[in-house]
Scaffold this active site. Structure first.
Site, short mmCIF file in Angstrom:
data_model
loop_
_atom_site.label_atom_id
_atom_site.label_comp_id
_atom_site.label_asym_id
_atom_site.label_seq_id
_atom_site.Cartn_x
_atom_site.Cartn_y
_atom_site.Cartn_z
N GLY A 11 0.84 -1.21 0.00
CA GLY A 11 0.00 0.00 0.00
C GLY A 11 0.87 1.25 0.00
N SER A 73 2.56 -7.99 -5.69
CA SER A 73 2.85 -9.00 -6.71
C SER A 73 2.64 -10.42 -6.22
CB SER A 73 4.29 -8.83 -7.21
OG SER A 73 4.65 -9.89 -8.05
N ASP A 128 -0.08 2.14 8.47
CA ASP A 128 -0.61 1.37 9.61
C ASP A 128 0.23 1.46 10.89
OD1 ASP A 128 -2.54 0.55 7.80
OD2 ASP A 128 -1.52 -1.33 7.34
N ARG A 172 -5.35 -2.08 9.05
CA ARG A 172 -5.28 -3.54 8.86
C ARG A 172 -5.54 -4.27 10.17
NH1 ARG A 172 -3.35 -6.25 4.27
NH2 ARG A 172 -2.45 -4.37 3.45
N ALA A 187 -12.67 11.01 20.90
CA ALA A 187 -13.71 9.98 20.72
C ALA A 187 -14.22 9.46 22.06
CB ALA A 187 -13.14 8.82 19.90
N HIS A 252 -9.68 4.93 1.65
CA HIS A 252 -8.39 5.26 1.04
C HIS A 252 -8.03 6.74 1.09
CE1 HIS A 252 -8.86 1.16 -0.35
NE2 HIS A 252 -7.55 1.17 -0.58
O1 F6P Z 1 -1.51 -1.32 4.67
C1 F6P Z 1 -2.13 -0.14 4.30
C2 F6P Z 1 -3.61 -0.35 4.08
O2 F6P Z 1 -4.18 0.89 3.71
C3 F6P Z 1 -4.37 -0.94 5.27
O3 F6P Z 1 -4.66 0.00 6.26
C4 F6P Z 1 -5.58 -1.52 4.58
O4 F6P Z 1 -6.08 -2.61 5.33
C5 F6P Z 1 -5.03 -1.98 3.26
O5 F6P Z 1 -3.83 -1.27 3.04
C6 F6P Z 1 -5.95 -1.76 2.08
O6 F6P Z 1 -5.36 -2.33 0.97
P1 F6P Z 1 -5.84 -2.07 -0.53
O7 F6P Z 1 -5.44 -0.68 -0.90
O8 F6P Z 1 -5.12 -3.09 -1.33
O9 F6P Z 1 -7.32 -2.21 -0.53
#
Ligand code: F6P
Length: 322
Positions: A11, A73, A128, A172, A187, A252
């Site tokens: 990511g 990959s 993360d 994650r 929060a 994202h």
């Molecule tokens: O590891 C970074 C991350 O954004 C995590 O927080 C998330 O679980 C994952 O990647 C999402 O992955 P993708 O962009 O492949 O959906």
């Protein structure tokens, strides 16, 4: 060592460009040639290599994403894929490799080094913050600030409508982002994988907050903190609480944007330290920053050891939600 390569994998994370820039510029300052590998391990297999000089990384420090592109990959997970990648690296005269990414990137780098004896060092690039061997990963601080900005906005509307909001953040299997924004965003409840919370307990906090005069509440949910995520938690909490809940999954948006000063400095420091580590003969190690000092951690340790959240911070979030 004459020629080194750098790539980003997994990511993307804000600050990856700052790390690439640091590798290129400090590599050149040390008299090295630097090659960029595009699209991570996939580009390594396909021989997608580009020479990089100091001007190629101009104006990238402040940009999100990764100019070298990234990928996850599947082919590199096979011995044949790794053999092809190693062959390409050797053919291109690459004497050392710098891998910028998360846990999966480190796992691939460890295999490349063990099976093909190519010196590889890694830099922690993931929002993360779940990598052992570094206090913070590149991109975490920016992701936290992006999520926080969204939470502040949601609080405005939550307060106006006297609503409960369940806001899901990334991370994650880890709760670092959730905990940090939970404290910074005030929060009422923070739900993270490290400390299981059930719907009833969550509802109790919300109900008590209402009894104490709070008209709205924010529940920050780490994506790995509750089976089914924030949507499911909101549904389950409804059984125990009369509040009308709303769910926002930030997604994202947390991965993009211009890196914060903290991420730019961390990435610059770690990128340069990667070059120095390779030059000093290090290999099979992840470069991190612990207590403001550069720390080298063997890949095996960085991959296998779980970095825990700060439990005192979790307690603080609970107390301050009074
Ligand atoms: O590891 C970074 C991350 O954004 C995590 O927080 C998330 O679980 C994952 O990647 C999402 O992955 P993708 O962009 O492949 O959906």
């Amino acid at each position: 060592m004459k020629r080194i390569a750098v790539f980003t994998s997994g990511g993307d994370a804000p600050g990856m460009n700052a790390a690439i820039r640091a590798v290129v510029r400090s590599g050149v300052a040390h008299g090295l040639e630097v090659i960029g590998i595009r699209s991570g391990y996939q580009g390594m297999i396909e021989g997608d290599f580009v020479p990089m000089g100091p001007r190629d990384v101009a104006n990238t420090l402040q940009r999100g994403g990764t100019i070298l592109l990234t990928a996850r990959s599947k082919e590199f997970m096979t011995p044949e894929g790794r053999a092809k990648a190693a062959e390409n690296l050797k053919e291109a005269g690459i004497d050392g490799v710098i891998a910028i990414g998360g846990n999966g990137t480190y796992a691939g780098a460890a295999k490349l080094q063990a099976e093909h004896h190519i010196p590889v060092v890694g830099a922690p690039g993931t929002i993360d913050n779940d990598l052992y061997g570094t206090d913070y990963t590149i991109g975490f601080d920016t992701a936290v600030n992006t999520a926080l900005d969204a939470i502040d906005r949601i609080r405005d509307t939550a307060a106006s409508h006297s609503r409960v909001f369940f806001i899901e953040v990334m991370g994650r299997h880890a709760g670092f982002i959730a905990l940090e924004v939970g404290i910074a965003g005030g929060a009422e409840v923070v739900v993270i994988p490290e400390i299981p919370t059930d719907a009833q307990a969550c509802a109790e906090v919300i109900n008590k907050s209402a009894e104490k005069g709070k008209r709205s509440s924010i529940v920050v949910v780490a994506e790995g903190g509750y089976e089914g995520g924030a949507e499911q938690l909101a549904r389950d909490v409804r059984q125990y609480s009369g509040f009308e809940g709303r769910v926002t999954v930030l997604g994202h948006i947390q991965r993009g944007g211009s890196p914060t000063a903290k991420d730019r400095v961390l990435a610059s420091r770690l990128g340069a330290a990667c070059v120095e580590a390779l030059l000093s003969g290090a290999s099979g190690v992840a470069i991190g920053e612990v207590n403001d000092e550069i720390r080298l951690t063997p890949f095996k340790e960085a991959i296998e050891k779980r970095k825990d959240i700060n439990h005192k911070k979790y307690e603080l979030a609970r107390v301050l939600a009074l």
